[in-house]
Design a protein around this motif. Structure first.
Motif, PDB file in Angstrom:
ATOM      1  N   THR A 104      20.647  22.404   6.651  1.00  0.00           N
ATOM      2  CA  THR A 104      20.448  21.013   6.286  1.00  0.00           C
ATOM      3  C   THR A 104      19.419  20.382   7.223  1.00  0.00           C
ATOM      4  N   PRO A 105      18.738  19.343   6.753  1.00  0.00           N
ATOM      5  CA  PRO A 105      17.781  18.653   7.624  1.00  0.00           C
ATOM      6  C   PRO A 105      18.448  18.039   8.864  1.00  0.00           C
ATOM      7  N   ALA A 106      19.664  17.543   8.712  1.00  0.00           N
ATOM      8  CA  ALA A 106      20.374  16.958   9.848  1.00  0.00           C
ATOM      9  C   ALA A 106      20.634  18.022  10.914  1.00  0.00           C
ATOM     10  N   TYR A 107      20.990  19.221  10.495  1.00  0.00           N
ATOM     11  CA  TYR A 107      21.232  20.317  11.439  1.00  0.00           C
ATOM     12  C   TYR A 107      19.950  20.658  12.184  1.00  0.00           C
ATOM     13  N   ALA A 108      18.846  20.772  11.458  1.00  0.00           N
ATOM     14  CA  ALA A 108      17.569  21.114  12.086  1.00  0.00           C
ATOM     15  C   ALA A 108      17.152  20.040  13.095  1.00  0.00           C
ATOM     16  N   LYS A 109      17.317  18.780  12.725  1.00  0.00           N
ATOM     17  CA  LYS A 109      16.956  17.677  13.618  1.00  0.00           C
ATOM     18  C   LYS A 109      17.821  17.691  14.872  1.00  0.00           C
ATOM     19  N   ASN A 110      19.129  17.844  14.693  1.00  0.00           N
ATOM     20  CA  ASN A 110      20.044  17.855  15.831  1.00  0.00           C
ATOM     21  C   ASN A 110      19.839  19.082  16.711  1.00  0.00           C
ATOM     22  N   MET A 111      19.527  20.216  16.111  1.00  0.00           N
ATOM     23  CA  MET A 111      19.284  21.421  16.905  1.00  0.00           C
ATOM     24  C   MET A 111      18.008  21.292  17.723  1.00  0.00           C
ATOM     25  N   ALA A 112      17.014  20.591  17.186  1.00  0.00           N
ATOM     26  CA  ALA A 112      15.790  20.352  17.958  1.00  0.00           C
ATOM     27  C   ALA A 112      16.120  19.526  19.202  1.00  0.00           C
ATOM     28  N   THR A 113      17.003  18.549  19.048  1.00  0.00           N
ATOM     29  CA  THR A 113      17.432  17.733  20.183  1.00  0.00           C
ATOM     30  C   THR A 113      18.206  18.580  21.193  1.00  0.00           C
ATOM     31  N   VAL A 114      19.088  19.434  20.706  1.00  0.00           N
ATOM     32  CA  VAL A 114      19.868  20.314  21.586  1.00  0.00           C
ATOM     33  C   VAL A 114      18.938  21.262  22.343  1.00  0.00           C
ATOM     34  N   GLU A 115      17.960  21.836  21.650  1.00  0.00           N
ATOM     35  CA  GLU A 115      17.000  22.745  22.289  1.00  0.00           C
ATOM     36  C   GLU A 115      16.185  22.025  23.362  1.00  0.00           C
ATOM     37  N   ALA A 116      15.779  20.792  23.064  1.00  0.00           N
ATOM     38  CA  ALA A 116      15.003  20.022  24.040  1.00  0.00           C
ATOM     39  C   ALA A 116      15.835  19.734  25.287  1.00  0.00           C
ATOM     40  N   LYS A 117      17.085  19.376  25.092  1.00  0.00           N
ATOM     41  CA  LYS A 117      17.968  19.107  26.235  1.00  0.00           C
ATOM     42  C   LYS A 117      18.208  20.386  27.037  1.00  0.00           C
ATOM     43  N   PHE A 118      18.396  21.504  26.335  1.00  0.00           N
ATOM     44  CA  PHE A 118      18.594  22.788  27.003  1.00  0.00           C
ATOM     45  C   PHE A 118      17.368  23.152  27.837  1.00  0.00           C
ATOM     46  N   SER A 119      16.189  22.984  27.263  1.00  0.00           N
ATOM     47  CA  SER A 119      14.953  23.295  27.994  1.00  0.00           C
ATOM     48  C   SER A 119      14.793  22.399  29.219  1.00  0.00           C
ATOM     49  N   ALA A 120      15.112  21.112  29.072  1.00  0.00           N
ATOM     50  CA  ALA A 120      15.025  20.190  30.208  1.00  0.00           C
ATOM     51  C   ALA A 120      16.004  20.582  31.305  1.00  0.00           C
TER      52      ALA A 120
END
Length: 113
Positions: A76-92
């Motif tokens: 779902t688009p919501a999953y992709a958007k939220n996973m991008a946020t999770v990935e960004a936080k993980f990278s930070a």
């Protein structure tokens, strides 16, 4: 009255079964996070403190990924958007835990997987 008691018993059994399944998933997530943290430690050779923070970062990422998949569905688009946020936080988080050189190597290793 007997039917109500039987129904309550089955409902209670289902609730216990669900909690057990969630606990098993969390145990699996913890195991995978631990393996990834130790694998990364072999590659980057960092301290025990960094190992613990790396484990917590992997664990948090996996728990959020599991939660999002369960809540939003995977495609779902919501999953992709939220996973991008999770990935960004993980990278930070990883950038703050690792040294600059280790983080560069981490991004190379992470992209190759």
């Amino acid at each position: 009255m007997k039917k109500i008691i039987t129904f309550c018993f089955f409902a209670f059994a289902l609730v216990l079964g669900t909690q057990n399944a969630v606990a098993q998933n969390k145990l699996e997530i913890n195991k995978v996070a631990n393996e990834k943290a130790y694998e990364l430690r072999k590659e980057l050779k960092f301290s025990d403190d960094a190992l613990e923070e790396t484990y917590q970062a992997y664990r948090e990422k996996a728990l959020k990924e599991y939660s999002l998949a369960k809540h939003d569905g995977v495609n779902t688009p919501a999953y992709a958007k939220n996973m991008a946020t999770v990935e960004a936080k993980f990278s930070a988080t990883m950038e703050s835990v690792l040294t600059e050189e280790q983080y560069k190597r981490f991004t190379i290793i992470n992209e190759s997987k």
